[in-house]
Scaffold this motif. Structure first.
Motif, PDB file in Angstrom:
ATOM      1  N   UNK A   1      70.850 -45.612  20.448  1.00  0.00           N
ATOM      2  CA  UNK A   1      72.054 -45.199  21.102  1.00  0.00           C
ATOM      3  C   UNK A   1      72.829 -46.423  21.583  1.00  0.00           C
ATOM      4  N   UNK A   2      72.120 -47.407  22.113  1.00  0.00           N
ATOM      5  CA  UNK A   2      72.776 -48.615  22.601  1.00  0.00           C
ATOM      6  C   UNK A   2      73.458 -49.376  21.464  1.00  0.00           C
ATOM      7  N   UNK A   3      72.820 -49.383  20.305  1.00  0.00           N
ATOM      8  CA  UNK A   3      73.430 -50.066  19.160  1.00  0.00           C
ATOM      9  C   UNK A   3      74.706 -49.365  18.717  1.00  0.00           C
ATOM     10  N   UNK A   4      74.722 -48.059  18.772  1.00  0.00           N
ATOM     11  CA  UNK A   4      75.919 -47.303  18.415  1.00  0.00           C
ATOM     12  C   UNK A   4      77.052 -47.605  19.392  1.00  0.00           C
ATOM     13  N   UNK A   5      76.750 -47.599  20.661  1.00  0.00           N
ATOM     14  CA  UNK A   5      77.766 -47.884  21.672  1.00  0.00           C
ATOM     15  C   UNK A   5      78.279 -49.311  21.529  1.00  0.00           C
ATOM     16  N   UNK A   6      77.393 -50.254  21.264  1.00  0.00           N
ATOM     17  CA  UNK A   6      77.816 -51.643  21.070  1.00  0.00           C
ATOM     18  C   UNK A   6      78.717 -51.757  19.846  1.00  0.00           C
ATOM     19  N   UNK A   7      78.403 -51.038  18.787  1.00  0.00           N
ATOM     20  CA  UNK A   7      79.225 -51.080  17.588  1.00  0.00           C
ATOM     21  C   UNK A   7      80.612 -50.496  17.796  1.00  0.00           C
ATOM     22  N   UNK A   8      80.703 -49.493  18.647  1.00  0.00           N
ATOM     23  CA  UNK A   8      81.993 -48.862  18.905  1.00  0.00           C
ATOM     24  C   UNK A   8      82.797 -49.589  19.978  1.00  0.00           C
ATOM     25  N   UNK A   9      82.136 -50.405  20.783  1.00  0.00           N
ATOM     26  CA  UNK A   9      82.812 -51.044  21.917  1.00  0.00           C
ATOM     27  C   UNK A   9      83.638 -52.258  21.541  1.00  0.00           C
ATOM     28  N   UNK A  10      83.183 -53.009  20.574  1.00  0.00           N
ATOM     29  CA  UNK A  10      83.853 -54.268  20.238  1.00  0.00           C
ATOM     30  C   UNK A  10      84.548 -54.167  18.884  1.00  0.00           C
ATOM     31  N   UNK A  11      85.830 -54.549  18.839  1.00  0.00           N
ATOM     32  CA  UNK A  11      86.553 -54.460  17.568  1.00  0.00           C
ATOM     33  C   UNK A  11      86.172 -55.562  16.577  1.00  0.00           C
ATOM     34  N   UNK A  12      85.711 -56.701  17.081  1.00  0.00           N
ATOM     35  CA  UNK A  12      85.373 -57.802  16.160  1.00  0.00           C
ATOM     36  C   UNK A  12      83.865 -57.873  15.937  1.00  0.00           C
TER      37      UNK A  12
ATOM     38  N   UNK B   1      72.028 -58.317  18.932  1.00  0.00           N
ATOM     39  CA  UNK B   1      70.908 -59.248  19.102  1.00  0.00           C
ATOM     40  C   UNK B   1      70.342 -59.140  20.516  1.00  0.00           C
ATOM     41  N   UNK B   2      71.227 -59.055  21.509  1.00  0.00           N
ATOM     42  CA  UNK B   2      70.781 -58.930  22.896  1.00  0.00           C
ATOM     43  C   UNK B   2      70.018 -57.626  23.119  1.00  0.00           C
ATOM     44  N   UNK B   3      70.498 -56.537  22.547  1.00  0.00           N
ATOM     45  CA  UNK B   3      69.835 -55.239  22.709  1.00  0.00           C
ATOM     46  C   UNK B   3      68.462 -55.252  22.046  1.00  0.00           C
ATOM     47  N   UNK B   4      68.393 -55.769  20.828  1.00  0.00           N
ATOM     48  CA  UNK B   4      67.109 -55.780  20.114  1.00  0.00           C
ATOM     49  C   UNK B   4      66.100 -56.726  20.758  1.00  0.00           C
TER      50      UNK B   4
ATOM     51  N   UNK C   1      66.042 -57.657  23.943  1.00  0.00           N
ATOM     52  CA  UNK C   1      65.640 -57.044  25.205  1.00  0.00           C
ATOM     53  C   UNK C   1      64.656 -55.919  24.994  1.00  0.00           C
ATOM     54  N   UNK C   2      64.856 -55.129  23.959  1.00  0.00           N
ATOM     55  CA  UNK C   2      63.925 -54.042  23.645  1.00  0.00           C
ATOM     56  C   UNK C   2      62.553 -54.582  23.266  1.00  0.00           C
ATOM     57  N   UNK C   3      62.528 -55.671  22.517  1.00  0.00           N
ATOM     58  CA  UNK C   3      61.260 -56.277  22.121  1.00  0.00           C
ATOM     59  C   UNK C   3      60.508 -56.807  23.333  1.00  0.00           C
ATOM     60  N   UNK C   4      61.204 -57.504  24.218  1.00  0.00           N
ATOM     61  CA  UNK C   4      60.566 -58.055  25.418  1.00  0.00           C
ATOM     62  C   UNK C   4      60.014 -56.930  26.292  1.00  0.00           C
ATOM     63  N   UNK C   5      60.795 -55.886  26.493  1.00  0.00           N
ATOM     64  CA  UNK C   5      60.330 -54.778  27.328  1.00  0.00           C
ATOM     65  C   UNK C   5      59.193 -53.994  26.675  1.00  0.00           C
ATOM     66  N   UNK C   6      59.185 -53.910  25.358  1.00  0.00           N
ATOM     67  CA  UNK C   6      58.071 -53.250  24.678  1.00  0.00           C
ATOM     68  C   UNK C   6      56.777 -54.043  24.876  1.00  0.00           C
ATOM     69  N   UNK C   7      56.865 -55.360  24.795  1.00  0.00           N
ATOM     70  CA  UNK C   7      55.677 -56.201  25.015  1.00  0.00           C
ATOM     71  C   UNK C   7      55.197 -56.106  26.462  1.00  0.00           C
ATOM     72  N   UNK C   8      56.131 -56.121  27.416  1.00  0.00           N
ATOM     73  CA  UNK C   8      55.751 -55.994  28.821  1.00  0.00           C
ATOM     74  C   UNK C   8      55.148 -54.617  29.111  1.00  0.00           C
ATOM     75  N   UNK C   9      55.714 -53.579  28.514  1.00  0.00           N
ATOM     76  CA  UNK C   9      55.177 -52.234  28.697  1.00  0.00           C
ATOM     77  C   UNK C   9      53.783 -52.094  28.110  1.00  0.00           C
TER      78      UNK C   9
END
Length: 64
Positions: A1-12, A21-24, A26-34
């Motif tokens: 869902x975050x990737x979809x919102x990021x894709x729709x938010x920025x025109x360039x 890259x930031x979303x992915x 961050x997800x990897x870091x939180x998955x490892x911590x979890x």
């Protein structure tokens, strides 16, 4: 869902790529911590005698 919102938010594509890259990452870091937190919790909840071959419902064994 975050990737979809990021894709729709920025025109360039520059900002979109950075956001993805930031979303992915961050997800990897939180998955490892979890996973680490779950592993720690599992060790603390392990009953006494676990891993010794003698469960809590097994009858006591006589020493040989």
């Amino acid at each position: 869902m975050s990737l979809l919102i990021a894709g729709l938010s920025f025109p360039d594509g520059t900002h979109t790529a950075g956001a993805k890259i930031a979303i992915l990452s961050g997800s990897l870091v939180l998955a490892l911590l979890g996973g680490g937190a779950l592993r720690l919790a599992a060790r603390r909840e392990r009953p006494q005698g676990a891993g010794t071959g003698q469960g809590t419902l097994d009858p006591p064994r006589s020493p040989r």
